[in-house]
Design an enzyme around this catalytic site. Structure first.
Site, PDB file in Angstrom:
ATOM      1  N   GLY A   1       0.775  -1.304  -0.024  1.00 45.81           N
ATOM      2  CA  GLY A   1       0.005   0.004  -0.127  1.00 45.81           C
ATOM      3  C   GLY A   1       0.772   1.256  -0.066  1.00 45.81           C
ATOM      4  O   GLY A   1       0.715   2.001  -0.807  1.00 45.81           O
TER       5      GLY A   1
ATOM      6  N   ASP B   1       4.006   3.146 -11.749  1.00 46.03           N
ATOM      7  CA  ASP B   1       4.638   4.674 -11.524  1.00 46.03           C
ATOM      8  C   ASP B   1       4.726   5.191 -10.264  1.00 46.03           C
ATOM      9  O   ASP B   1       5.779   5.483 -10.164  1.00 46.03           O
ATOM     10  CB  ASP B   1       3.648   5.526 -12.543  1.00 46.03           C
ATOM     11  CG  ASP B   1       3.550   4.920 -13.676  1.00 46.03           C
ATOM     12  OD1 ASP B   1       4.228   4.574 -14.707  1.00 46.03           O
ATOM     13  OD2 ASP B   1       2.186   4.540 -14.348  1.00 46.03           O
ATOM     14  N   GLY B   2       3.859   5.198  -9.527  1.00 48.07           N
ATOM     15  CA  GLY B   2       4.325   5.630  -8.190  1.00 48.07           C
ATOM     16  C   GLY B   2       5.208   5.092  -7.392  1.00 48.07           C
ATOM     17  O   GLY B   2       6.015   5.662  -6.644  1.00 48.07           O
TER      18      GLY B   2
ATOM     19  N   ARG C   1      26.175   1.297  23.153  1.00 48.85           N
ATOM     20  CA  ARG C   1      26.533   0.788  21.568  1.00 48.85           C
ATOM     21  C   ARG C   1      27.480  -0.144  21.770  1.00 48.85           C
ATOM     22  O   ARG C   1      27.321  -0.973  20.961  1.00 48.85           O
ATOM     23  CB  ARG C   1      26.864   1.922  20.911  1.00 48.85           C
ATOM     24  CG  ARG C   1      27.754   2.758  21.056  1.00 48.85           C
ATOM     25  CD  ARG C   1      28.215   3.917  19.855  1.00 48.85           C
ATOM     26  NE  ARG C   1      29.206   4.740  20.502  1.00 48.85           N
ATOM     27  CZ  ARG C   1      30.251   5.014  19.588  1.00 48.85           C
ATOM     28  NH1 ARG C   1      30.052   5.027  18.349  1.00 48.85           N
ATOM     29  NH2 ARG C   1      31.294   5.859  20.034  1.00 48.85           N
TER      30      ARG C   1
ATOM     31  N   SER D   1      30.356   3.103  13.725  1.00 52.32           N
ATOM     32  CA  SER D   1      29.509   4.054  14.725  1.00 52.32           C
ATOM     33  C   SER D   1      28.621   3.111  15.472  1.00 52.32           C
ATOM     34  O   SER D   1      28.348   3.298  16.778  1.00 52.32           O
ATOM     35  CB  SER D   1      29.313   5.191  14.000  1.00 52.32           C
ATOM     36  OG  SER D   1      29.937   6.017  13.464  1.00 52.32           O
TER      37      SER D   1
ATOM     38  N   GLU E   1      18.575   3.901   4.439  1.00 52.61           N
ATOM     39  CA  GLU E   1      17.873   3.614   6.017  1.00 52.61           C
ATOM     40  C   GLU E   1      16.484   3.110   5.417  1.00 52.61           C
ATOM     41  O   GLU E   1      16.205   2.058   6.079  1.00 52.61           O
ATOM     42  CB  GLU E   1      17.744   4.831   6.687  1.00 52.61           C
ATOM     43  CG  GLU E   1      19.025   5.270   7.312  1.00 52.61           C
ATOM     44  CD  GLU E   1      19.590   6.521   6.160  1.00 52.61           C
ATOM     45  OE1 GLU E   1      19.317   6.889   5.426  1.00 52.61           O
ATOM     46  OE2 GLU E   1      20.782   6.725   6.608  1.00 52.61           O
TER      47      GLU E   1
ATOM     48  N   PHE F   1      18.074   9.266  12.175  1.00 51.76           N
ATOM     49  CA  PHE F   1      17.616   9.079  10.796  1.00 51.76           C
ATOM     50  C   PHE F   1      16.615   7.722  10.551  1.00 51.76           C
ATOM     51  O   PHE F   1      16.260   7.362   9.449  1.00 51.76           O
ATOM     52  CB  PHE F   1      18.814   8.505  10.050  1.00 51.76           C
ATOM     53  CG  PHE F   1      19.781   9.826  10.003  1.00 51.76           C
ATOM     54  CD1 PHE F   1      19.517  11.113   9.726  1.00 51.76           C
ATOM     55  CD2 PHE F   1      21.333   9.715  10.289  1.00 51.76           C
ATOM     56  CE1 PHE F   1      20.165  12.066   9.900  1.00 51.76           C
ATOM     57  CE2 PHE F   1      22.123  10.908  10.414  1.00 51.76           C
ATOM     58  CZ  PHE F   1      21.514  12.186  10.227  1.00 51.76           C
TER      59      PHE F   1
ATOM     60  N   HIS G   1      23.535   6.444  18.973  1.00 48.99           N
ATOM     61  CA  HIS G   1      23.555   7.958  19.234  1.00 48.99           C
ATOM     62  C   HIS G   1      22.119   8.631  19.505  1.00 48.99           C
ATOM     63  O   HIS G   1      21.670   9.299  18.873  1.00 48.99           O
ATOM     64  CB  HIS G   1      24.201   8.700  17.899  1.00 48.99           C
ATOM     65  CG  HIS G   1      25.422   8.212  17.392  1.00 48.99           C
ATOM     66  ND1 HIS G   1      25.814   6.825  17.446  1.00 48.99           N
ATOM     67  CD2 HIS G   1      26.709   8.871  17.297  1.00 48.99           C
ATOM     68  CE1 HIS G   1      27.188   6.621  17.253  1.00 48.99           C
ATOM     69  NE2 HIS G   1      27.842   8.048  17.147  1.00 48.99           N
TER      70      HIS G   1
ATOM     71  N   ASP H   1      28.109  16.564  17.228  1.00 47.03           N
ATOM     72  CA  ASP H   1      27.579  16.756  15.639  1.00 47.03           C
ATOM     73  C   ASP H   1      26.279  17.601  15.644  1.00 47.03           C
ATOM     74  O   ASP H   1      25.789  17.844  14.639  1.00 47.03           O
ATOM     75  CB  ASP H   1      26.951  15.261  15.352  1.00 47.03           C
ATOM     76  CG  ASP H   1      28.188  14.538  14.490  1.00 47.03           C
ATOM     77  OD1 ASP H   1      28.833  15.101  13.984  1.00 47.03           O
ATOM     78  OD2 ASP H   1      27.738  13.065  14.521  1.00 47.03           O
TER      79      ASP H   1
HETATM   80  C1  LIG Z   1       3.947   6.330  -0.126  1.00 50.33           C
HETATM   81  C2  LIG Z   1       2.430   6.499  -0.782  1.00 50.33           C
HETATM   82  N1  LIG Z   1       1.975   7.859  -1.342  1.00 50.33           N
HETATM   83  C3  LIG Z   1       0.807   8.035  -1.606  1.00 50.33           C
HETATM   84  C4  LIG Z   1       0.102   6.884  -1.668  1.00 50.33           C
HETATM   85  C5  LIG Z   1      -1.362   7.298  -2.345  1.00 50.33           C
HETATM   86  N2  LIG Z   1      -1.426   6.781  -3.674  1.00 50.33           N
HETATM   87  C6  LIG Z   1      -1.794   5.592  -3.953  1.00 50.33           C
HETATM   88  S1  LIG Z   1      -1.747   4.938  -5.616  1.00 50.33           S
HETATM   89  C7  LIG Z   1      -0.763   6.535  -5.969  1.00 50.33           C
HETATM   90  C8  LIG Z   1      -0.439   6.635  -7.321  1.00 50.33           C
HETATM   91  C9  LIG Z   1      -0.804   5.737  -8.345  1.00 50.33           C
HETATM   92  O1  LIG Z   1      -0.029   5.499  -9.661  1.00 50.33           O
HETATM   93  P1  LIG Z   1       0.557   4.180  -9.985  1.00 50.33           P
HETATM   94  O2  LIG Z   1       1.402   3.609  -9.141  1.00 50.33           O
HETATM   95  O3  LIG Z   1       0.975   4.515 -11.352  1.00 50.33           O
HETATM   96  O4  LIG Z   1      -0.697   3.188 -10.167  1.00 50.33           O
HETATM   97  P2  LIG Z   1      -1.927   3.137 -10.941  1.00 50.33           P
HETATM   98  O5  LIG Z   1      -2.937   4.145 -10.718  1.00 50.33           O
HETATM   99  O6  LIG Z   1      -1.395   3.302 -12.579  1.00 50.33           O
HETATM  100  O7  LIG Z   1      -2.494   1.912 -10.917  1.00 50.33           O
HETATM  101  C10 LIG Z   1      -0.849   7.363  -5.116  1.00 50.33           C
HETATM  102  C11 LIG Z   1      -0.318   8.507  -4.944  1.00 50.33           C
HETATM  103  C12 LIG Z   1       0.567   5.687  -1.230  1.00 50.33           C
HETATM  104  N3  LIG Z   1      -0.442   4.780  -1.404  1.00 50.33           N
HETATM  105  N4  LIG Z   1       1.490   5.505  -0.933  1.00 50.33           N
HETATM  106 MG   LIG Z   2       0.400   4.175 -13.382  1.00 50.62          MG
END
Ligand SMILES: Cc1ncc(C[n+]2csc(CCOP(=O)(O)OP(=O)(O)O)c2C)c(N)n1
Ligand SMILES: [Mg+2]
Length: 578
Positions: free
Chosen positions: A28, A69-70, A272, A299, A326, A352, A376, A384
């Site tokens: 997700g 794409d996401g 540590r 570290s 990370e 971090f 740390h 630091d």
């Molecule tokens: C870290 C994160 N940020 C935002 C979202 C909300 N979100 C769900 S799907 C999506 C983008 C969808 O694009 P893509 O991965 O290309 O899927 P498609 O619509 O082509 O199936 C976003 C921004 C999420 N699920 N996780």
């Molecule tokens: Mg897409």
């Protein structure tokens, strides 16, 4: 599917680990699923290198992952895919759903990378421009991916989102929202789909059912395992133990003996360093430990005498040099834990942790045995400065359900933290250690036994206490001095060490009331971290000596003075309450 997104259904809004056998990880948060897969594939490669023998490829599977794409826009995809290329994780096969759409619409306005070139630069095999709706083309691509065992493979699949819906296909509206009755009717026509809703025709069911193929594959594997068992009985038994996630039978006794030895020795060292000593003590007992650090091994002190790095050509080791990654490290550890056969631990500076925050949350959500080592741990790191000095991170970790957050005060508590985290099978632990030296604390047998109750009376007074000081980690030693001062002044003061609040809160009410009697309201909590968490322990009438600002760049002892972490200030604060 009929109960899609309904309470406890197998088809939740996003696949949730534990709800159905086919769900191997909870996905997700974009980019983490593919990073889990990279962790799983590395786990496969390492487990195979450790257990396979000539003629016995007992660990031998591919790892498949889908990404969109996401995922590719998310920074974690760079961290993880770059490392996967360097380590040559050759049995990883990733499908890129290249549909040109994300939530806000056509991606040209915000995502124009040349993805094939990007992945070639990482050292992946790239199979570009496959028609993602052409099953034969996909099968051929998968075969080509399998034939290359030196590199991970990205199969770029051109697809149309909402394929078959005449008015909505290719548009972002199809991403999550239902098509609606009218458009469904049109799509059925377009696809020539004449069956009723949720009616799966027998020939389609048969084509897709993996029951027979799965049975066959399992039988073949069982036969190979029997042969392996005959040829290598010890290895086979060990593999079964590792995959079951059981610790060796003698671990408890050996680890307890080590804790007792530390209590007797009484070293004044940084926690540590105490952590590293614990890994050195437990590492030889636990070949399932799969360690690492995000480029801070020297570290974080995460390497031990038995450390063997995992490389492209030899994956049989027990330590991953994650580089400065990370988030990928944390999400890969989740994948390793889910794969099985390993207990992953990985480290960075506590501040971090935030770069990796959501993977820590996912470990907790999936209740995986992952050990997040954070060194740390406060302004005590000194020069630091505030960019590196954690303040609000410990509270953040403590607020995460199912995560246990340890901040030990000396070698003994550090070893108990490691031991308890290793023995815990229903969730991850964050182990938080100091850069600076900490003083050893005296304990009798019952105090020692109570360390793994998360909070315990470290020093008590004669009779009923007038006040209670609660401290963790590096502040316990200082609070102990304050307790001595107050005792000399004739006050009755109890000192409670609270290395793991979550564990303390899981103790029975009687034990909790024994340590923190409700009638004693003069309470002071001391921790070089954000104050707010502690008010539930000290109440509004109590006082918290902690941080409400970001720290500063200076030697640690000056900062401790400036922010009030001194025995004098603790003693004065207690007397103000009396
Ligand atoms: C870290 C994160 N940020 C935002 C979202 C909300 N979100 C769900 S799907 C999506 C983008 C969808 O694009 P893509 O991965 O290309 O899927 P498609 O619509 O082509 O199936 C976003 C921004 C999420 N699920 N996780
Ligand atoms: Mg897409």
């Amino acid at each position: 599917m009929k109960s899609f997104r309904q309470l406890h259904s197998k088809t939740a809004g996003h696949p949730e680990y534990g709800y159905a056998p086919g769900i191997e990880t909870t996905t997700g948060p974009l980019g983490q699923g593919m990073t889990n897969a990279i962790g799983m594939a590395l786990a496969e490669k390492t487990l195979a290198a450790q257990f396979n023998r000539p003629g016995h490829n007992i660990i031998d599977h591919h790892t498949y992952t889908f990404l969109g794409d996401g995922c590719l826009m998310e920074g974690i995809s760079h961290e993880a895919c770059s490392l996967a290329g360097t380590l040559g994780i050759g049995k990883l096969i990733a499908f890129y759903d290249d549909n040109g759409i994300s939530i806000d619409g056509e991606v040209e306005g915000w995502f124009t990378d040349d993805t094939p070139k990007r992945f070639e630069a990482y050292g992946w095999q790239v199979i570009p421009a496959i028609d993602g709706h052409d099953a034969d083309a996909l099968f051929a691509a998968i075969e080509a991916a399998k034939s290359n065992t030196e590199q991970p493979t990205l199969i770029c699949c051109k697809t149309i989102i909402g394929f078959g819906s005449p008015n909505k296909q290719g548009k972002e509206d199809c991403h999550g929202a239902p098509l609606g009755a009218d458009e469904i009717a049109l799509a059925r026509k377009e696809l020539d789909w004449t069956y009723g809703a949720f009616d799966i025709p027998a020939e389609v069911y048969e084509e897709w059912s993996a029951l027979d193929a799965g049975d066959d594959a399992e039988q073949i594997w069982n036969q190979s395992f029997n042969a392996y068992h005959k040829a290598h009985p010890d290895l086979a038994t060990e593999l079964l133990r590792r995959v079951a996630g059981d610790l060796p039978a003698d671990f408890e006794a050996q680890a307890q003996a080590y804790v007792e030895q530390l209590q007797a020795e009484g070293s004044n060292i940084a926690s540590r360093k105490a952590s590293q000593n614990s890994i050195n003590a437990f590492g030889p007992l636990l070949p399932e430990l799969l360690g690492g650090s995000a480029d801070l091994a020297g570290s974080n002190l995460t390497k031990w005498s038995g450390t063997k790095g995992i490389t492209r050509d030899d994956a049989s080791g027990n330590y991953v040099f994650y580089g400065v990654r990370e988030f990928a490290m944390s999400a890969m550890m989740n994948g390793m834990a889910l794969h099985g056969g390993f207990i992953p631990y990985g480290a960075t500076f506590l501040v971090f942790m935030e770069y990796a925050r959501n993977a820590v949350r996912m470990a907790a959500l999936m209740r995986q045995r992952v050990l997040f080592v954070y060194t740390h741990d406060s302004i005590g790191l000194g020069e630091d400065g505030p960019t590196h000095q954690p303040v609000e991170q410990i509270a953040n970790l403590r607020l995460t359900p199912h995560l246990d957050t340890w901040r030990p005060c000396d070698t003994v508590e550090s070893a108990v933290a490691w031991k308890t985290a290793l023995q815990r099978t229903d969730g991850p632990s964050a182990l938080i250690f100091s850069r600076q030296n900490l003083s050893h604390q005296q304990r009798n047998a019952s105090q020692l036994a109570n360390v793994n109750r998360g909070g315990y009376i470290l020093q008590d007074c004669q009779g009923v206490p007038e006040a209670i000081i609660i401290a963790t980690g590096s502040e316990v030693g200082i609070a102990q001095q304050a307790t001595d001062t107050l005792t000399k002044q004739g006050h009755r003061v109890r000192l409670v060490s609270m290395p793991c609040t979550e564990l303390f809160e899981r103790q029975d009410a009687e034990y909790q009331a024994h340590v923190l009697p409700p009638s004693i309201t003069a309470r002071v909590a001391v921790e070089a971290a954000h104050t707010d968490y502690w008010y539930k322990y000290v109440g509004l009438a109590g006082k918290v000596i902690g941080m409400t600002d970001f720290g500063a760049s200076a030697p640690a002892h000056e900062l401790f003075k400036m922010y009030g972490f001194t025995a004098d200030n603790i003693a004065t604060t207690v007397t103000e309450l009396l």
